[in-house]
Scaffold this motif. Structure first.
Motif, PDB file in Angstrom:
ATOM      1  N   THR A 163       0.812  -1.221   0.000  1.00  0.00           N
ATOM      2  CA  THR A 163       0.000   0.000   0.000  1.00  0.00           C
ATOM      3  C   THR A 163       0.844   1.269   0.000  1.00  0.00           C
ATOM      4  O   THR A 163       0.309   2.356   0.202  1.00  0.00           O
ATOM      5  CB  THR A 163      -0.946   0.023   1.218  1.00  0.00           C
ATOM      6  N   ASP A 167      -3.612   6.129  -1.899  1.00  0.00           N
ATOM      7  CA  ASP A 167      -4.524   6.989  -1.144  1.00  0.00           C
ATOM      8  C   ASP A 167      -5.305   6.153  -0.132  1.00  0.00           C
ATOM      9  O   ASP A 167      -5.347   4.915  -0.232  1.00  0.00           O
ATOM     10  CB  ASP A 167      -5.479   7.715  -2.094  1.00  0.00           C
ATOM     11  N   PRO A 168      -5.924   6.816   0.876  1.00  0.00           N
ATOM     12  CA  PRO A 168      -6.591   6.062   1.950  1.00  0.00           C
ATOM     13  C   PRO A 168      -7.653   5.077   1.477  1.00  0.00           C
ATOM     14  O   PRO A 168      -7.758   3.974   2.022  1.00  0.00           O
ATOM     15  CB  PRO A 168      -7.205   7.174   2.820  1.00  0.00           C
ATOM     16  N   SER A 169      -8.445   5.432   0.465  1.00  0.00           N
ATOM     17  CA  SER A 169      -9.480   4.494   0.014  1.00  0.00           C
ATOM     18  C   SER A 169      -8.857   3.264  -0.631  1.00  0.00           C
ATOM     19  O   SER A 169      -9.359   2.135  -0.462  1.00  0.00           O
ATOM     20  CB  SER A 169     -10.441   5.183  -0.962  1.00  0.00           C
ATOM     21  N   SER A 170      -7.760   3.451  -1.354  1.00  0.00           N
ATOM     22  CA  SER A 170      -7.068   2.305  -1.950  1.00  0.00           C
ATOM     23  C   SER A 170      -6.438   1.437  -0.873  1.00  0.00           C
ATOM     24  O   SER A 170      -6.450   0.199  -0.976  1.00  0.00           O
ATOM     25  CB  SER A 170      -5.992   2.784  -2.927  1.00  0.00           C
ATOM     26  N   ASP A 172      -7.574   1.031   2.167  1.00  0.00           N
ATOM     27  CA  ASP A 172      -8.680   0.270   2.770  1.00  0.00           C
ATOM     28  C   ASP A 172      -9.043  -0.931   1.902  1.00  0.00           C
ATOM     29  O   ASP A 172      -9.283  -2.039   2.421  1.00  0.00           O
ATOM     30  CB  ASP A 172      -9.905   1.168   2.940  1.00  0.00           C
ATOM     31  N   ALA A 173      -9.092  -0.737   0.580  1.00  0.00           N
ATOM     32  CA  ALA A 173      -9.453  -1.835  -0.321  1.00  0.00           C
ATOM     33  C   ALA A 173      -8.415  -2.943  -0.281  1.00  0.00           C
ATOM     34  O   ALA A 173      -8.762  -4.137  -0.229  1.00  0.00           O
ATOM     35  CB  ALA A 173      -9.611  -1.304  -1.753  1.00  0.00           C
ATOM     36  N   ARG A 176      -8.685  -4.913   2.980  1.00  0.00           N
ATOM     37  CA  ARG A 176      -9.833  -5.824   2.960  1.00  0.00           C
ATOM     38  C   ARG A 176      -9.496  -7.097   2.200  1.00  0.00           C
ATOM     39  O   ARG A 176      -9.805  -8.212   2.648  1.00  0.00           O
ATOM     40  CB  ARG A 176     -11.037  -5.125   2.312  1.00  0.00           C
TER      41      ARG A 176
END
Length: 245
Positions: A163, A167-170, A172-173, A176
């Motif tokens: 990571t 970016d933060p959303s990436s 998180d993905a 997961r």
């Protein structure tokens, strides 16, 4: 032909690895034992030997000395997969990049297609299956790299800062997906400099400094009561960072 699940792999015992580059000991007596479940996060300053260690585990680098004991036997032919910080993509579609991982396993074309479609659904890229893989964003490329690894159903998955720079959303993905892969039984070794990520994902932490293991502990104990001075200073942000190898 043996499948990855047929071949003994754990416990994985790493004995006294040494590797030198440019007159410097990058691995300097590295020893570790790992069971067959969970997520182990490798922490340590730049230049500590984390990435070099991962490359030695997957066979991309041959140590100068030391050896691996894979469940009492030699390195298995299949079942170990590595995802790099900046994965390489073929000049082909997203679907073709995923299917490629199954060719060495002699999976029939129909099954390759079905498994690729299923894993792309799970990483959120099914709608991009026909697009060029090289047109994906950084986060999408990393999800594709994880799909390409996941489709082989590895016993051991090595992740080298998957990571970094996302970016933060990436992030998180990716986290997961890593959790889902772990839930399906894959053993994961992962490097990161993100201490929050380590606390969220890890079952245990291996702290590496100067090419050797300084500490190996369950994640809660490591962050609450680091046993080594080097680990304590690293967590506090006081440990000087070395130049990356």
């Amino acid at each position: 032909m043996h499948t990855p699940a047929d071949v003994p792999m754990f416990p994985l015992r790493i004995h006294d690895l040494h590797w030198h580059a440019g007159g410097r000991a990058v691995l300097d007596g590295f020893s570790l034992e790992l069971g067959g479940e969970g997520i182990t996060i490798l922490l340590g300053p730049n230049g500590a030997g984390k990435s070099v260690f991962l490359r030695s585990v997957c066979g991309l680098l041959q140590p100068d000395a030391g050896h691996f004991d894979w469940g009492g036997g030699p390195r298995p032919e299949f079942g170990v997969t590595m995802v790099f910080q900046q994965p390489k993509m073929l000049r082909d579609s997203v679907q073709a990049n995923v299917e490629l991982a199954l060719r060495p396993l002699r999976v029939a074309a129909g099954e390759r297609r079905a498994r690729a479609q299923a894993v792309l659904e799970r990483v959120g890229l099914a709608h991009r299956a026909g697009d060029s893989a090289r047109g994906l964003s950084g986060g999408e490329r990393q999800r594709l790299a994880l799909a390409r690894a996941w489709i082989t159903r590895p016993r051991l998955l090595l992740l080298d800062e998957p990571t970094a720079s996302l970016d933060p959303s990436s992030v998180d993905a990716i986290e997961r997906i890593v959790r889902e892969i772990r839930t399906e039984g894959t053993r994961i070794l992962m490097t990161t400099h993100n201490l929050g990520q380590a606390m969220r994902l890890a079952d245990d932490v291996v702290f590496i400094d100067a090419g050797r293991v300084c500490e190996h502990a369950p994640v809660q104990r490591f962050f609450a009561r680091p046993a080594s001075t080097a680990a304590r200073l690293y967590i506090q942000g006081e440990l000087p960072w070395r130049m990356a190898f």
